[in-house]
Design a protein around this motif. Sequence first.
Motif, PDB file in Angstrom:
ATOM      1  N   VAL A  45      -2.436 -12.402   0.581  1.00 58.98           N
ATOM      2  CA  VAL A  45      -1.015 -12.037   0.533  1.00 58.98           C
ATOM      3  C   VAL A  45      -0.844 -10.660  -0.096  1.00 58.98           C
ATOM      4  CG1 VAL A  45       1.228 -12.666  -0.457  1.00 58.98           C
ATOM      5  CG2 VAL A  45      -0.246 -14.435   0.498  1.00 58.98           C
ATOM      6  N   ALA A  46      -1.610 -10.370  -1.154  1.00 58.99           N
ATOM      7  CA  ALA A  46      -1.521  -9.048  -1.788  1.00 58.99           C
ATOM      8  C   ALA A  46      -1.929  -7.956  -0.804  1.00 58.99           C
ATOM      9  CB  ALA A  46      -2.412  -9.007  -3.029  1.00 58.99           C
ATOM     10  N   LEU A  47      -3.014  -8.197  -0.054  1.00 65.16           N
ATOM     11  CA  LEU A  47      -3.447  -7.220   0.948  1.00 65.16           C
ATOM     12  C   LEU A  47      -2.388  -7.048   2.031  1.00 65.16           C
ATOM     13  CD1 LEU A  47      -5.631  -5.378   2.130  1.00 65.16           C
ATOM     14  CD2 LEU A  47      -6.624  -7.395   3.240  1.00 65.16           C
ATOM     15  N   LEU A  48      -1.806  -8.150   2.466  1.00 63.76           N
ATOM     16  CA  LEU A  48      -0.755  -8.087   3.488  1.00 63.76           C
ATOM     17  C   LEU A  48       0.448  -7.303   2.982  1.00 63.76           C
ATOM     18  CD1 LEU A  48      -0.062  -9.082   6.342  1.00 63.76           C
ATOM     19  CD2 LEU A  48       0.981 -11.104   5.293  1.00 63.76           C
ATOM     20  N   TRP A  49       0.766  -7.460   1.701  1.00 63.81           N
ATOM     21  CA  TRP A  49       1.887  -6.710   1.112  1.00 63.81           C
ATOM     22  C   TRP A  49       1.614  -5.213   1.184  1.00 63.81           C
ATOM     23  CZ3 TRP A  49       3.802  -7.387  -4.664  1.00 63.81           C
ATOM     24  CH2 TRP A  49       5.066  -6.802  -4.786  1.00 63.81           C
ATOM     25  N   SER A  50       0.400  -4.813   0.806  1.00 67.05           N
ATOM     26  CA  SER A  50       0.054  -3.382   0.866  1.00 67.05           C
ATOM     27  C   SER A  50       0.131  -2.854   2.301  1.00 67.05           C
ATOM     28  CB  SER A  50      -1.353  -3.155   0.303  1.00 67.05           C
ATOM     29  OG  SER A  50      -1.396  -3.393  -1.083  1.00 67.05           O
ATOM     30  N   LEU A  51      -0.378  -3.635   3.246  1.00 66.63           N
ATOM     31  CA  LEU A  51      -0.336  -3.208   4.647  1.00 66.63           C
ATOM     32  C   LEU A  51       1.099  -3.109   5.154  1.00 66.63           C
ATOM     33  CD1 LEU A  51      -3.338  -5.284   6.067  1.00 66.63           C
ATOM     34  CD2 LEU A  51      -3.271  -2.826   5.585  1.00 66.63           C
ATOM     35  N   PHE A  52       1.955  -4.050   4.741  1.00 63.66           N
ATOM     36  CA  PHE A  52       3.368  -3.999   5.139  1.00 63.66           C
ATOM     37  C   PHE A  52       4.041  -2.742   4.591  1.00 63.66           C
ATOM     38  CE2 PHE A  52       7.735  -4.803   3.657  1.00 63.66           C
ATOM     39  CZ  PHE A  52       8.373  -4.920   4.882  1.00 63.66           C
ATOM     40  N   GLN A  53       3.761  -2.411   3.329  1.00 64.40           N
ATOM     41  CA  GLN A  53       4.382  -1.220   2.734  1.00 64.40           C
ATOM     42  C   GLN A  53       3.906   0.053   3.429  1.00 64.40           C
ATOM     43  OE1 GLN A  53       6.827  -3.204   0.037  1.00 64.40           O
ATOM     44  NE2 GLN A  53       6.731  -1.032   0.419  1.00 64.40           N
ATOM     45  N   LEU A  54       2.632   0.093   3.805  1.00 68.10           N
ATOM     46  CA  LEU A  54       2.132   1.250   4.553  1.00 68.10           C
ATOM     47  C   LEU A  54       2.781   1.312   5.933  1.00 68.10           C
ATOM     48  CD1 LEU A  54      -1.674   1.159   3.634  1.00 68.10           C
ATOM     49  CD2 LEU A  54      -0.002   2.882   2.927  1.00 68.10           C
ATOM     50  N   TYR A  55       3.012   0.163   6.536  1.00 71.52           N
ATOM     51  CA  TYR A  55       3.623   0.115   7.871  1.00 71.52           C
ATOM     52  C   TYR A  55       5.037   0.686   7.851  1.00 71.52           C
ATOM     53  CZ  TYR A  55       5.962  -1.952  11.930  1.00 71.52           C
ATOM     54  OH  TYR A  55       6.705  -2.135  13.057  1.00 71.52           O
ATOM     55  N   ILE A  56       5.853   0.236   6.902  1.00 75.58           N
ATOM     56  CA  ILE A  56       7.248   0.696   6.898  1.00 75.58           C
ATOM     57  C   ILE A  56       7.370   2.149   6.428  1.00 75.58           C
ATOM     58  CG2 ILE A  56       8.173  -1.627   6.569  1.00 75.58           C
ATOM     59  CD1 ILE A  56       8.598  -0.953   3.604  1.00 75.58           C
ATOM     60  N   ALA A  57       6.350   2.649   5.722  1.00 78.06           N
ATOM     61  CA  ALA A  57       6.395   4.045   5.279  1.00 78.06           C
ATOM     62  C   ALA A  57       5.921   5.005   6.361  1.00 78.06           C
ATOM     63  CB  ALA A  57       5.548   4.231   4.018  1.00 78.06           C
ATOM     64  N   SER A  58       5.228   4.480   7.351  1.00 75.31           N
ATOM     65  CA  SER A  58       4.611   5.322   8.376  1.00 75.31           C
ATOM     66  C   SER A  58       5.556   5.534   9.558  1.00 75.31           C
ATOM     67  CB  SER A  58       3.327   4.653   8.872  1.00 75.31           C
ATOM     68  OG  SER A  58       3.644   3.504   9.648  1.00 75.31           O
ATOM     69  N   PRO A  59       5.204   6.456  10.456  1.00 71.93           N
ATOM     70  CA  PRO A  59       5.981   6.618  11.696  1.00 71.93           C
ATOM     71  C   PRO A  59       5.690   5.516  12.714  1.00 71.93           C
ATOM     72  CG  PRO A  59       4.738   8.624  11.125  1.00 71.93           C
ATOM     73  CD  PRO A  59       4.196   7.511  10.299  1.00 71.93           C
ATOM     74  N   LEU A  60       4.773   4.610  12.404  1.00 69.75           N
ATOM     75  CA  LEU A  60       4.337   3.598  13.358  1.00 69.75           C
ATOM     76  C   LEU A  60       5.475   2.702  13.873  1.00 69.75           C
ATOM     77  CD1 LEU A  60       1.793   2.587  14.788  1.00 69.75           C
ATOM     78  CD2 LEU A  60       1.433   0.991  12.884  1.00 69.75           C
ATOM     79  N   PRO A  61       6.394   2.207  13.036  1.00 71.91           N
ATOM     80  CA  PRO A  61       7.465   1.348  13.572  1.00 71.91           C
ATOM     81  C   PRO A  61       8.288   2.032  14.662  1.00 71.91           C
ATOM     82  CG  PRO A  61       7.404   1.225  11.186  1.00 71.91           C
ATOM     83  CD  PRO A  61       6.475   2.318  11.571  1.00 71.91           C
ATOM     84  N   PHE A  62       8.565   3.306  14.490  1.00 70.43           N
ATOM     85  CA  PHE A  62       9.362   4.021  15.490  1.00 70.43           C
ATOM     86  C   PHE A  62       8.566   4.191  16.787  1.00 70.43           C
ATOM     87  CE2 PHE A  62      10.723   5.307  11.267  1.00 70.43           C
ATOM     88  CZ  PHE A  62      12.101   5.094  11.344  1.00 70.43           C
ATOM     89  N   MET A  63       7.275   4.482  16.662  1.00 72.40           N
ATOM     90  CA  MET A  63       6.438   4.638  17.849  1.00 72.40           C
ATOM     91  C   MET A  63       6.319   3.319  18.607  1.00 72.40           C
ATOM     92  SD  MET A  63       3.448   6.961  16.069  1.00 72.40           S
ATOM     93  CE  MET A  63       2.359   6.744  17.466  1.00 72.40           C
ATOM     94  N   LEU A  64       6.084   2.219  17.891  1.00 72.12           N
ATOM     95  CA  LEU A  64       5.944   0.928  18.545  1.00 72.12           C
ATOM     96  C   LEU A  64       7.260   0.478  19.174  1.00 72.12           C
ATOM     97  CD1 LEU A  64       3.709  -1.007  15.970  1.00 72.12           C
ATOM     98  CD2 LEU A  64       3.028  -0.030  18.165  1.00 72.12           C
ATOM     99  N   SER A  65       8.369   0.780  18.515  1.00 75.60           N
ATOM    100  CA  SER A  65       9.674   0.403  19.074  1.00 75.60           C
ATOM    101  C   SER A  65       9.932   1.131  20.381  1.00 75.60           C
ATOM    102  CB  SER A  65      10.787   0.715  18.064  1.00 75.60           C
ATOM    103  OG  SER A  65      10.635  -0.068  16.913  1.00 75.60           O
ATOM    104  N   ARG A  66       9.556   2.421  20.439  1.00 75.87           N
ATOM    105  CA  ARG A  66       9.747   3.175  21.680  1.00 75.87           C
ATOM    106  C   ARG A  66       8.821   2.657  22.784  1.00 75.87           C
ATOM    107  NH1 ARG A  66      10.106   7.746  18.159  1.00 75.87           N
ATOM    108  NH2 ARG A  66       7.901   8.210  18.544  1.00 75.87           N
ATOM    109  N   LEU A  67       7.595   2.260  22.423  1.00 76.20           N
ATOM    110  CA  LEU A  67       6.634   1.824  23.425  1.00 76.20           C
ATOM    111  C   LEU A  67       6.927   0.418  23.945  1.00 76.20           C
ATOM    112  CD1 LEU A  67       3.296   3.158  21.853  1.00 76.20           C
ATOM    113  CD2 LEU A  67       4.467   4.043  23.873  1.00 76.20           C
ATOM    114  N   THR A  68       7.359  -0.477  23.036  1.00 69.61           N
ATOM    115  CA  THR A  68       7.530  -1.877  23.414  1.00 69.61           C
ATOM    116  C   THR A  68       8.970  -2.255  23.710  1.00 69.61           C
ATOM    117  OG1 THR A  68       7.798  -2.581  21.098  1.00 69.61           O
ATOM    118  CG2 THR A  68       5.545  -2.491  21.985  1.00 69.61           C
ATOM    119  N   GLY A  69       9.920  -1.453  23.231  1.00 68.49           N
ATOM    120  CA  GLY A  69      11.321  -1.800  23.402  1.00 68.49           C
ATOM    121  C   GLY A  69      11.794  -2.868  22.434  1.00 68.49           C
ATOM    122  N   LEU A  70      10.946  -3.300  21.519  1.00 68.30           N
ATOM    123  CA  LEU A  70      11.305  -4.311  20.524  1.00 68.30           C
ATOM    124  C   LEU A  70      11.865  -3.647  19.271  1.00 68.30           C
ATOM    125  CD1 LEU A  70       8.149  -6.602  20.820  1.00 68.30           C
ATOM    126  CD2 LEU A  70      10.375  -6.927  21.919  1.00 68.30           C
ATOM    127  N   ALA A  71      12.680  -4.402  18.530  1.00 67.60           N
ATOM    128  CA  ALA A  71      13.260  -3.883  17.281  1.00 67.60           C
ATOM    129  C   ALA A  71      12.252  -4.070  16.159  1.00 67.60           C
ATOM    130  CB  ALA A  71      14.576  -4.600  16.971  1.00 67.60           C
TER     131      ALA A  71
END
Length: 890
Positions: A45-71
């Motif tokens: 869970v601690a590792l997952l928390w760190s990965l989640f924080q890196l995910y929301i800080a990165s440009p990755l959510p915006f890129m994946l949203s554009r590619l997949t059309g998902l929110a």
Amino acid sequence: MTSDPQPASGNSSALSDEQLQDLVASSDTGARNPAGTAGLAIAGVALLWSLFQLYIASPLPFMLSRLTGLALVFNDTQTRSIHLAFGVFLAFMAFPAFARSPRDRIPLLDWVLGLLAAFCALYIFIFYRDLAQRPGLPITQDLVASGIGMVLLLEATRRALGPPLVVVALVFLAYVFFGSSTIVPDIIRWGGASFSRAMDQMWLSTGGVFGVALGVSTAFVFLFVLFGSMLDRAGAGNFFIKLAFALLGHLKGGPAKAAVLASMMTGLISGSSIANVVTTGTFTIPLMKRVGFSAEKAGSVEVASSVNGQIMPPVMGAAAFLMVEYVGISYLQVIKHAFLPAVISYIALLYLVHLEAVRNDMPSLPKRVQHPARIALLRSGLVTASIIILAGAIYYAINFIKWLLPAISAPVLLLALLGVYVVLIWYAARQPDLELDDPNAPVLELPIATEVIKTGLHYLLPLFVLVWFLMIERRSPGLSAFYAVVLLIVIMLTQKPLKAMFRGLQREETRAAFREGFEDLIAGMISGARNMIGIACATAAAGIIVGTVTLTGIGQVMAEFVEFLSGGNIFLILVFTAVISLVLGMGLPTTANYIVVSSLMAPVIVELGAANGVIIPLIAAHMFVFYFGIMADVTPPVGLASFAAAAVSGGDPIKTGFTAFFYSLRTVLLPFIFVFNTDLLLIGVGLVGAIWITIKATFAMLIFAAATQGFFMARSRLWESAALLLVTFMLLRPGFFLDLVQAPYDQVEPVRVFEVMENQPDGAEVRLVISGPDFDNPDQLVERTMAFALGPVGESGEARFERAMGMTVMMQDDVAVLEEPLDMNSLAGRTLSDLDFYDPDRPVQITAIEVAAERLPREVFYIPAFLIFGLVVFTQRRRGGTVFGNPKTV
């Protein structure tokens, strides 16, 4: 003293390394570390928390949203909800309920409570759209989830941080519900709130638990804590300690000076004073004892330097990021304002340690190569100049590449960065890896600075990336920390296998080095997340206090109460605020203490200052309460850092705390100075002015250290210490003495209000003496001396007045009549809230205008200051005094 005192290990009261790590774990990461499935669950869970924080800080959510059309992009409220869910779940998993609770397993009840707490925290994420459709109208399901969530949050906070913050939060909650009771004094009584209204404020909106503080923890703090944890795991912590000893260990009292420098460098990446004490103290404290420091003094030096790590940018114990939101200025400005006081505080501590060593004729540690003082000074100057030249060359080279290749500059610079990294690893591979020495060994030979630097130059690259994106690119703190963490991930994965390759090791050894680097990366991510448990709970629980202040308006009541106690004296207001910060901080972590006291007292300082003719910038007020908040880690009877240092040294914790507070007097003095002399915060100061202020303030703090130590060039007589204190005050606050000689303001007739406003220069300070009937007692006249700063020139006097004050003035029969402020929540509105603007017979009016008088420059008092200083130098030199002594070697 003797030249061969017993090592620390001979003291039975000192804790073992395992006990010290348990001490840090119980206060920072959680004392429970079970094996088997439960341990894997916590780590996962601690590792997952760190990965989640890196995910929301990165440009990755915006890129994946554009590619997949998902929110796949979460808004602030949703990320705060998920962040707190991780925090409270891990609090129940990692922190036992009681001292006697099992640590090698997780009881079933804790699993249930942890999962339920996580669900309640996730409630506004899961039902986000439903809650948005009925704002302010919670249904029974909402209230049940909120009530259970509040109880479990307080329990998670109690486990992670102890009962004090919980008690404070419960007191404020009681005030929300029972503030209308007759038991409550009239001065703070209010109408009270229903359970529905309170839960909507505290849990179902962003006005309480999920407010600004938790948002800062989610967006910024986690990444910086993760960055520090990973950097330490990569080996930077050991590198900093070794470098500090290589640079300063051979001087008089060298281990103490090295402790100060190592703690400062560790403070750059750590927000925990307790972890800082144990990390550096296990090595520095025994060595300080070896050269003659008592157990209490050795622990006190480590405490003073470790706690000061929290005032050192860029992390500042998470307070820097909170100030961005609370003060409404950029992160870069916060760093600018915080930098000088932190640096001069550390320089003064170094000098204080030096005086302690000279006074007691302490020996130094042996060094393999001992250069004469002149050669060493010349080498230091050349190194400093080389660093400055190199920094300038890098800056212009990067800008040249961006100008020459604008379309592909990003990949080119990235490749250049990776190339530099590989070269530095090749350079480091030519040296043996750093290992921690045994501080209790009979003889410790200090390393050579040049050899140490070669092994760890690549650790500076993530710090360079962080500073570059923060200072030059002006990116957000979160994004800057993300890029630095990404580079650090690359370093952790590759530094050991690359070294193995460059050293010509076998392929199996290279693969083993890669596995070791991967394990270090995972361990660093898990450690970073576990370090965040307490901060997440603290910022969420502190949101209850912030929500109470917003809901009840107690902030205005506090202002009236403090003004009543102080009689309008701004110095007494600051003293009361300092005491409140210290008392609250005795049981609260620095972050929670800062949130609570800044929410209650920082606006009060600004408001009462303006109401009594003193302009205090909001950042100065916030820095003031923050400085006294961190002092609570030092002061007995609760000072946790002092207890940790005493556990290492084997000394008395109470005596260690008092000695550490004495060593930290400069940290107590600075806030009182920079509130009245904002030059220390570099407010409105140019480059040349900043250099002059730095020199002057550093010199003044060195004199203050000598005065408080009772030793300068020789043991000081009482009048000499008093004279040095006077010199310190004259250098830091020369305006005080000028005010005694010449009046700081000239009075102007109210009828000339528009003329005065129009003719004042840009940013001029103006004071108005305002008189009017009291709103509650119409027969009583109230007089206020309100200070404010005018905006830029170029407007009419009337427009400048309205813009600065937020209210209008009309001339009626040569009387300057004020109308009610347009915004009663503005500074003018709060300051003049007790005046009745609707009495037709006695209007609120300006009775006098005060503008800055033309007078001597305040720097004229530097002349008597230097004369007094010269007299002290003369008298001490006549007694054979000297700052330098003949070095002795252990």
